[in-house]
Design a protein around this motif. Structure first.
Motif, short mmCIF file in Angstrom:
data_model
loop_
_atom_site.label_atom_id
_atom_site.label_comp_id
_atom_site.label_asym_id
_atom_site.label_seq_id
_atom_site.Cartn_x
_atom_site.Cartn_y
_atom_site.Cartn_z
N GLY A 37 0.80 -1.21 0.00
CA GLY A 37 0.00 0.00 0.00
C GLY A 37 0.84 1.27 0.00
N ALA A 38 0.55 2.16 -0.95
CA ALA A 38 1.24 3.45 -1.04
C ALA A 38 0.29 4.56 -0.64
CB ALA A 38 1.76 3.67 -2.46
N GLY A 39 -0.44 4.33 0.46
CA GLY A 39 -1.45 5.28 0.90
C GLY A 39 -1.08 6.01 2.17
N GLY A 40 -2.07 6.18 3.05
CA GLY A 40 -1.89 6.98 4.26
C GLY A 40 -0.80 6.48 5.17
N LEU A 41 -0.66 5.18 5.32
CA LEU A 41 0.40 4.59 6.15
C LEU A 41 1.67 4.35 5.33
CD1 LEU A 41 -1.72 1.96 8.11
CD2 LEU A 41 -0.78 4.08 9.03
N GLY A 42 1.49 3.86 4.11
CA GLY A 42 2.64 3.52 3.28
C GLY A 42 3.52 4.71 2.95
N CYS A 43 2.93 5.89 2.82
CA CYS A 43 3.73 7.07 2.48
C CYS A 43 4.71 7.46 3.59
CB CYS A 43 2.81 8.24 2.13
SG CYS A 43 2.07 8.11 0.48
N PRO A 44 4.24 7.76 4.82
CA PRO A 44 5.21 8.12 5.87
C PRO A 44 6.15 6.98 6.22
CG PRO A 44 3.01 7.88 6.80
CD PRO A 44 2.86 7.87 5.32
N LEU A 45 5.64 5.74 6.20
CA LEU A 45 6.49 4.57 6.47
C LEU A 45 7.63 4.50 5.47
CD1 LEU A 45 6.79 1.42 5.20
CD2 LEU A 45 7.15 1.75 7.65
N SER A 46 7.31 4.62 4.19
CA SER A 46 8.33 4.53 3.15
C SER A 46 9.33 5.67 3.23
CB SER A 46 7.66 4.52 1.77
OG SER A 46 6.83 3.39 1.63
N LEU A 47 8.84 6.88 3.52
CA LEU A 47 9.73 8.03 3.63
C LEU A 47 10.78 7.83 4.72
CD1 LEU A 47 7.26 11.02 3.19
CD2 LEU A 47 9.16 10.44 1.68
N TYR A 48 10.35 7.39 5.89
CA TYR A 48 11.29 7.23 6.99
C TYR A 48 12.21 6.03 6.80
CZ TYR A 48 9.65 11.03 9.88
OH TYR A 48 9.36 12.29 10.36
N CYS A 49 11.70 4.96 6.22
CA CYS A 49 12.58 3.81 5.94
C CYS A 49 13.60 4.17 4.87
CB CYS A 49 11.75 2.61 5.51
SG CYS A 49 10.84 1.82 6.86
N CYS A 50 13.18 4.92 3.88
CA CYS A 50 14.09 5.37 2.83
C CYS A 50 15.14 6.30 3.40
CB CYS A 50 13.29 6.06 1.73
SG CYS A 50 14.28 6.66 0.35
N ALA A 51 14.70 7.24 4.22
CA ALA A 51 15.63 8.20 4.83
C ALA A 51 16.64 7.50 5.74
CB ALA A 51 14.86 9.25 5.62
N ALA A 52 16.22 6.41 6.38
CA ALA A 52 17.11 5.67 7.28
C ALA A 52 18.12 4.83 6.54
CB ALA A 52 16.28 4.79 8.22
N GLY A 53 17.91 4.63 5.23
CA GLY A 53 18.87 3.88 4.44
C GLY A 53 18.54 2.42 4.24
N VAL A 54 17.26 2.04 4.38
CA VAL A 54 16.88 0.66 4.06
C VAL A 54 17.18 0.44 2.58
CG1 VAL A 54 14.96 -0.97 3.89
CG2 VAL A 54 15.10 0.59 5.85
N GLY A 55 18.00 -0.54 2.27
CA GLY A 55 18.58 -0.66 0.94
C GLY A 55 17.62 -0.87 -0.20
N THR A 56 16.58 -1.69 0.01
CA THR A 56 15.62 -1.99 -1.05
C THR A 56 14.21 -1.90 -0.48
OG1 THR A 56 17.18 -3.48 -2.16
CG2 THR A 56 14.85 -3.66 -2.76
N ILE A 57 13.38 -1.11 -1.13
CA ILE A 57 11.99 -0.96 -0.71
C ILE A 57 11.08 -1.33 -1.87
CG2 ILE A 57 10.21 0.62 0.13
CD1 ILE A 57 12.39 2.31 1.39
N GLY A 58 10.30 -2.38 -1.69
CA GLY A 58 9.30 -2.76 -2.68
C GLY A 58 7.96 -2.15 -2.30
N ILE A 59 7.21 -1.70 -3.30
CA ILE A 59 5.91 -1.08 -3.06
C ILE A 59 4.87 -1.78 -3.91
CG2 ILE A 59 4.58 1.06 -3.05
CD1 ILE A 59 6.92 1.50 -1.37
N ILE A 60 3.80 -2.28 -3.27
CA ILE A 60 2.69 -2.90 -3.99
C ILE A 60 1.47 -1.99 -3.89
CG2 ILE A 60 1.21 -4.92 -4.21
CD1 ILE A 60 3.21 -6.49 -2.60
N ASP A 61 0.95 -1.57 -5.03
CA ASP A 61 -0.28 -0.77 -5.04
C ASP A 61 -0.81 -0.73 -6.47
OD1 ASP A 61 -2.22 1.50 -4.92
OD2 ASP A 61 -1.43 1.70 -2.89
N ASN A 62 -2.10 -0.91 -6.61
CA ASN A 62 -2.71 -0.92 -7.95
C ASN A 62 -3.59 0.30 -8.18
OD1 ASN A 62 -3.11 -2.25 -10.46
ND2 ASN A 62 -5.12 -2.94 -9.80
N ASP A 63 -3.52 1.29 -7.27
CA ASP A 63 -4.42 2.44 -7.32
C ASP A 63 -3.74 3.63 -7.98
OD1 ASP A 63 -6.73 3.81 -6.96
OD2 ASP A 63 -6.56 4.03 -4.78
#
Length: 403
Positions: A37-63
């Motif tokens: 999900g790239a929605g209300g939770l997926g957006c802030p979650l992904s931003l902070y994980c990306c900023a922290a340097g998590v090497g690979t982030i997969g995103i599933i969303d069909n919307d």
């Protein structure tokens, strides 16, 4: 991990933490997480994980990005309206940290593709907004022996837990919620509402738990549930039950077929009334155009009427009765009296009562309840199939459909 100048500058504030250091930062760089999900939770979650340097982030969303998403889904903006959410979030994350690899899955997650997708990642992160996906994420977590960090947000509240069901005693999602809720009784952001900052809080704390799983910090929410209330500005931690002995997660399942299927598609519209007890949107729009006499009863809640007002009714032929006032009333005689009074104010030849809601579900419940009263002996009771949304393109020059 190579500590070049760019790495030191970017991650310096967390590298100096004893709990992270070079070893922890290397774990983050090598980690692969899959975000549902790239929605209300997926957006802030992904931003902070990306900023922290998590090497690979997969995103599933069909919307695709919609204007109603923007108050809470902070990776998207007006320039992304109508574009796939996975594309929008990819641009945001790449701009934040180009050292992180983003893998997009513009598809609907289901039982046929979940295992194949999740197998390539270390941590499953559930940012979905529906129960079937949560069960599917949990089942895949059990099957693949991967940790699951699952969160939800609705209205002013949020919940978060970490599941490691492949470890002794730790429950899976099905251990805590053995039976899926009735879709007709559960709310979603589109029907029940949610404040954007609740998603921000829960997505941030969810990112915290993901990083802790990767780095290896012991004090996590495994076996616990964090409950947040924005209205009380409070956090509570609840201890969850231990693994249930007869749960499928205890049986060493070999495939997703071992788990009880939870319907993934949205539940079909309610079919309480017969076709002859309902009015099609086309027919009702003609009634409006021809000014056919009738009493219109709006059963939406007060909040819904505030931003979508039924502006086409004439004075005296409209009544607002929230659905709960009808269905939850122990004494419906006062409601019947009110309706009778309204009907007496109309023309003598008017004997039609039309009930309206947003989608055509609550209106059926209201008609069903009202037909158990004496009203049915005097008047014809019908609802509009599909509700206001079914009329969206049929009533011209109207601003009543802003949601």
């Amino acid at each position: 991990m190579e500590l070049n100048q760019e790495t030191v500058e970017r991650y310096s504030r967390q590298l100096i933490l004893n709990e992270v250091g070079l070893e922890g930062q290397t774990k983050l760089k090598n980690a692969k997480i899959i975000v549902i999900g790239a929605g209300g939770l997926g957006c802030p979650l992904s931003l902070y994980c990306c900023a922290a340097g998590v090497g690979t982030i997969g995103i599933i969303d069909n919307d695709t990005v919609d204007a109603s998403n923007l108050h809470r889904q902070i990776c998207h903006d007006v320039n992304h309206l109508g574009t796939p959410k996975v594309d929008s979030i990819e641009k945001k994350l790449n701009a934040l940290n180009p050292l992180v690899k983003i893998i997009k899955y513009q598809t609907k997650l289901n039982r046929s593709n979940a295992v194949e997708i999740f197998s390539n990642f270390d941590v499953i992160v559930d940012c979905s907004d529906n129960a079937p996906t949560r069960y599917l994420a949990s089942d895949a977590s059990v099957l693949l022996r991967k940790p699951l960090v699952s969160a939800s947000a609705l209205r002013f509240e949020g919940q978060l837990s970490v599941y490691r069901p492949f470890e002794l005693g730790n429950p899976c999602y099905r251990c805590i919620f053995p039976d899926a809720p009735d879709p007709s009784l559960t709310g979603s952001c589109s029907t029940a509402g949610v404040m954007g900052f609740v998603c921000g809080v829960m997505g941030s704390v969810q990112a915290q738990e993901v990083v802790k799983q990767i780095v290896g910090l012991d004090r996590s929410l495994v076996g616990k549930m964090l409950v947040y209330s924005a209205l009380d500005c409070s956090f509570r931690t609840i201890k969850l039950r231990s693994k249930v002995e007869d749960c499928v997660c205890n049986s060493n399942p070999k495939s997703l077929q071992c788990f009880k299927d939870v319907l993934f598609e949205c539940s079909p519209p309610l079919m309480i009334l017969k076709d002859k007890e309902r009015i099609l949107p086309d027919d009702y729009s003609k009634m409006i155009a021809e000014k056919t006499p009738h009493l219109l009863i709006d059963v939406r809640n007060f909040q819904e009427t505030q931003f979508s007002n039924l502006g086409y009714e004439k004075p005296g032929d409209f009544l607002h009765l929230p659905i709960k006032k009808i269905t939850d009333s122990d004494d419906i005689s006062a409601i019947v009296s009110n309706i009778n009074t309204k009907m007496s104010e109309l023309k003598d030849d008017c004997n039609l009562i039309v009930v309206m809601c947003k989608r055509g579900n609550n209106s059926q419940k209201a008609v069903q309840k009202l037909k158990q009263t004496d009203l049915v002996k005097q008047f014809e009771l019908k609802d509009v199939k599909g509700g206001l949304l079914g009329l969206k393109d049929l009533i011209p020059d109207s601003n009543i459909f802003d949601y």
